[in-house]
Design a protein around this motif. Structure first.
Motif, PDB file in Angstrom:
ATOM      1  N   SER A  17       0.830  -1.205   0.000  1.00  0.00           N
ATOM      2  CA  SER A  17       0.000   0.000   0.000  1.00  0.00           C
ATOM      3  C   SER A  17       0.862   1.251   0.000  1.00  0.00           C
ATOM      4  O   SER A  17       1.989   1.241   0.505  1.00  0.00           O
ATOM      5  CB  SER A  17      -0.902   0.022   1.247  1.00  0.00           C
ATOM      6  OG  SER A  17      -1.779  -1.084   1.276  1.00  0.00           O
ATOM      7  N   MET A  83      -3.866   3.751  -1.814  1.00  0.00           N
ATOM      8  CA  MET A  83      -3.729   2.681  -2.802  1.00  0.00           C
ATOM      9  C   MET A  83      -3.367   1.393  -2.072  1.00  0.00           C
ATOM     10  O   MET A  83      -2.302   1.303  -1.467  1.00  0.00           O
ATOM     11  CB  MET A  83      -2.651   3.037  -3.832  1.00  0.00           C
ATOM     12  CG  MET A  83      -2.890   4.383  -4.515  1.00  0.00           C
ATOM     13  SD  MET A  83      -1.706   4.720  -5.833  1.00  0.00           S
ATOM     14  CE  MET A  83      -0.210   4.893  -4.876  1.00  0.00           C
ATOM     15  N   LEU A  86      -1.622  -3.138  -4.287  1.00  0.00           N
ATOM     16  CA  LEU A  86      -0.951  -2.625  -5.483  1.00  0.00           C
ATOM     17  C   LEU A  86      -0.433  -3.751  -6.365  1.00  0.00           C
ATOM     18  O   LEU A  86       0.020  -4.800  -5.872  1.00  0.00           O
ATOM     19  CB  LEU A  86       0.175  -1.685  -5.090  1.00  0.00           C
ATOM     20  CG  LEU A  86      -0.294  -0.284  -4.673  1.00  0.00           C
ATOM     21  CD1 LEU A  86       0.776   0.431  -3.869  1.00  0.00           C
ATOM     22  CD2 LEU A  86      -0.689   0.530  -5.894  1.00  0.00           C
ATOM     23  N   ASP A  90       0.192  -0.998 -11.758  1.00  0.00           N
ATOM     24  CA  ASP A  90      -0.069   0.341 -11.202  1.00  0.00           C
ATOM     25  C   ASP A  90       1.156   1.237 -11.272  1.00  0.00           C
ATOM     26  O   ASP A  90       1.076   2.416 -10.925  1.00  0.00           O
ATOM     27  CB  ASP A  90      -0.512   0.214  -9.735  1.00  0.00           C
ATOM     28  CG  ASP A  90      -1.829  -0.520  -9.586  1.00  0.00           C
ATOM     29  OD1 ASP A  90      -1.929  -1.374  -8.670  1.00  0.00           O
ATOM     30  OD2 ASP A  90      -2.754  -0.261 -10.385  1.00  0.00           O
ATOM     31  N   VAL A 127       5.782  -0.466  -8.454  1.00  0.00           N
ATOM     32  CA  VAL A 127       5.336  -1.691  -7.788  1.00  0.00           C
ATOM     33  C   VAL A 127       6.082  -2.862  -8.401  1.00  0.00           C
ATOM     34  O   VAL A 127       5.977  -3.108  -9.601  1.00  0.00           O
ATOM     35  CB  VAL A 127       3.820  -1.885  -7.931  1.00  0.00           C
ATOM     36  CG1 VAL A 127       3.364  -3.111  -7.139  1.00  0.00           C
ATOM     37  CG2 VAL A 127       3.066  -0.651  -7.466  1.00  0.00           C
TER      38      VAL A 127
END
Length: 129
Positions: A17, A83, A86, A90, A127
């Motif tokens: 996150s 968010m 993930l 992303d 990510v």
């Protein structure tokens, strides 16, 4: 002149996150659409989430529904993007945007970047799998 400053980007593993923040000039806060957009290398700018400062339901891209949450702090003229879960897909530069322009039914703010004239400098989100 509208001034937006993003923060909170970084690198995270898949499933992790991040929370992005966007601080806006105080006089811009009333009756504005605020949005988060992202752009990955070789791709166009994609709308992620939008919200109307005067109230109403936020709007999300299908790709982030259930994982991302946009919220606003009126006392501090700040909009956030939480968010979660993930994914490598992303990965992108995330931009905050604002505009006092047109809205849809029930004050829904559009996800098209063409509707926004004021932009922050962007913050990188990476990510890894």
């Amino acid at each position: 002149q509208v001034h937006l400053v993003e923060s909170g980007g970084g690198s995270v593993q898949a499933g992790g996150s991040l929370r992005l923040s966007c601080a806006a000039s105080s006089y811009t806060w009333s009756n504005f659409c605020l949005g988060w957009f992202r752009q990955a290398p070789g791709n166009g700018r994609e709308g992620v989430a939008t919200i109307y400062t005067g109230g109403g339901s936020p709007t999300y891209a299908d790709s982030v529904k259930g994982r991302f949450t946009i919220s606003q702090d009126n006392a501090n003229n700040t909009v956030y993007l939480q968010m979660n879960s993930l994914e490598p897909e992303d990965t992108a530069v995330y931009y905050c945007a604002a505009d006092p322009g047109r809205r849809g039914k029930n004050n829904i703010c559009y996800l098209s970047f063409l509707e926004y004239n004021y932009w922050g400098q962007g913050t990188q989100v990476t990510v890894s799998s």
